[in-house]
Scaffold this active site. Structure first.
Site, short mmCIF file in Angstrom:
data_model
loop_
_atom_site.label_atom_id
_atom_site.label_comp_id
_atom_site.label_asym_id
_atom_site.label_seq_id
_atom_site.Cartn_x
_atom_site.Cartn_y
_atom_site.Cartn_z
N ILE A 176 42.64 45.90 44.38
CA ILE A 176 42.68 46.42 43.00
C ILE A 176 41.58 45.78 42.17
O ILE A 176 41.49 44.55 42.12
CB ILE A 176 44.04 46.10 42.32
CG1 ILE A 176 45.20 46.63 43.15
CG2 ILE A 176 44.08 46.65 40.91
CD1 ILE A 176 46.57 46.20 42.62
N LYS A 245 47.56 33.32 41.38
CA LYS A 245 46.89 34.55 40.91
C LYS A 245 46.97 34.69 39.40
O LYS A 245 45.98 35.05 38.75
CB LYS A 245 47.50 35.77 41.62
CG LYS A 245 47.12 35.83 43.10
CD LYS A 245 47.93 36.88 43.84
CE LYS A 245 47.50 37.02 45.29
NZ LYS A 245 48.42 37.83 46.10
#
Ligand code: HSE
Length: 457
Positions: A176, A245
């Site tokens: 993504i 993340k």
């Protein structure tokens, strides 16, 4: 010529050869004029690259480079040619056999190698190898979130000093695009909030529990059988992967260093199939979410299972997919969705970094964050709703619950000697106090708190 002129539209859609259309007409625009890609000259040298780690992602990078060779060459203006692959194994009889090296210094000392891909994972030897490559004036593209979260500040600083690039699009959200939107498309924004399902493995497990009534243990085994979860699944199921993340995204959004160890993190190991039955009755689901939010000059960040309603943009993000919602002060809500893991999607993001580096072979693109530290505000100020399960009789304890937590929504499942309630919005600090009151009052032998899950505001 107008952009919507019939000749151009024809040109875009009709079948054509290198020189023109198959029916003999001339090409009105070449693809390079339309997309801004380069013409490749025969004299152009290749850009030599090396891949460190030929596992799932590293071999995926090689495959993307091979499969999309022409597209990539057209985009860069030169071909990206793999000169070395660093791995402990030999891969005899394969197309990469002659490129395999076992000695890192071969790559580091070869001045011809301009771009190095790091897909080894972990910190040792990834960290010293990447650092040495940057010091040697080579660009680095990595998929390694552990490396970026732990040493990103230092590696970005070395890259700036050496006028090369340290890029890590694949480290968050796999395939993504999310790092590049943050430093390119949203650069005119004050980012107010980032909320993401950032781990494919746990999302797969939670989806199995939600849709099929599976237990956590069974769903984990299934995830392992399908190759999503590692044999030691701790990094995924305890939320550590999501924590790193969201730390990287928060640092990207604020331009400051985030210590991921300061982010309160809870995993999904305590979530049960019964919780999903209640969630279903409430028209909700449970997702493992990482969020950071800037509010009144403070930055909050956390990782936890979150009960979300059908109107939440992340509700429909299922299976191994990831979804990330970014709110900016001007643009409002944007959302990024796709394969958050997997060989080719992740490799595609690494290759996109390589292309960007190849296009800026002599310069540093000012991305990332400085060494200035961002302090993460106390989680006690965060506001959630709270889902609580209690054993015993709902009727007996309804008044007590509402006295402690305020007006709540109650749910009971047929045949169960327990009940659940969903509170209104409150600060974590107030919830903690109310829980103390509740626990003190639950005096009967069969009465105890069975579960607590945060709910979205
Ligand atoms: N274990 C990670 C996940 C891999 O399941 O999302 C991608 O970072």
């Amino acid at each position: 010529m107008r952009l919507d002129s019939p000749a151009l539209l024809d040109g875009l859609w009709a079948s054509r050869t290198e020189a023109g259309f198959s029916d003999g007409r001339e090409v009105p625009y070449t693809s390079s004029q339309i997309t801004g890609i380069h013409e490749i000259s025969q004299e152009d040298e290749m850009i030599k690259v090396a891949i460190m780690g030929y596992g799932t992602i590293g071999s995926g990078v090689y495959e993307v480079l091979e499969t999309n060779r022409e597209v990539l060459a057209a985009s860069v203006g030169q071909e990206l040619s793999v000169k070395y692959i660093l791995d402990l194994r030999d891969f005899p009889g394969t197309s990469v056999e002659k490129k395999i090296v076992h000695d890192f210094s071969v790559i580091c000392q070869d001045k011809e190698v301009k771009i190095v891909v790091e897909t080894m994972g972990g910190l040792d030897p990834a960290y010293p190898f990447v650092k040495a490559c940057l010091e040697a004036g080579k660009h680095v593209a990595t998929s390694n979130k552990a490396l970026v979260a732990a040493h990103g500040t230092e590696l970005l600083a070395i890259a700036r000093k050496k006028k090369v690039n340290f890029m890590f699009e694949a480290s968050v959200g796999g395939g993504i695009p999310i790092i590049r939107p943050l430093y390119r498309c949203l650069m005119g924004e004050k980012i107010e909030e980032i909320t993401g399902i950032l781990n494919g493995t746990t999302n797969f497990i939670l989806t199995k529990m939600d849709k099929e009534g599976a237990s956590f243990e069974w769903a984990l085994k299934e995830a392992q059988a399908l190759g999503y979860a590692e044999r030691n699944p701790e990094a995924d199921v305890e939320g550590h992967d999501t924590c790193r993340k969201i730390a990287i995204l928060t640092a990207m959004a604020t331009g400051r260093e985030v210590n991921y160890e300061e982010i309160p993190t809870e995993g999904i190991t305590k979530i049960t199939d019964v919780d999903f039955r209640y969630a279903d009755a409430l028209g909700m689901s449970v997702k493992l979410v990482g969020q950071s939010r800037v509010e009144n000059g403070k930055t909050y960040a956390w990782v936890a299972p979150l009960m979300i309603g059908k109107d939440h943009p992340l509700y429909a993000v299922s299976d191994v997919y990831n979804g990330i919602v970014v709110k900016g002060n001007m643009i409002g809500t944007t959302m990024y969705y796709g394969s958050g893991a997997g060989k080719l999607p992740t490799a595609s993001a690494v290759v996109a970094d390589m292309v960007e580096e190849a296009k800026h072979i002599n310069s540093n693109i000012p991305i990332g964050w400085s060494g200035e530290k961002l302090s993460i505000a106390s989680g006690q100020d965060l506001i959630f709703r709270y889902f609580v399960r209690v054993s015993g009789s709902c009727e007996d304890r309804k008044d007590l619950v509402e006295a402690a937590f305020g007006k709540s929504r109650f749910v009971q499942l047929e045949g169960m000697d327990e009940f659940a309630f969903l509170t209104g919005e409150m600060k974590e600090a107030r919830f903690t106090e109310s829980m103390e009151i509740l626990k003190e009052e639950l005096t009967a032998e069969n009465e105890r708190v069975l579960q607590v899950i945060r709910g979205n505001r």
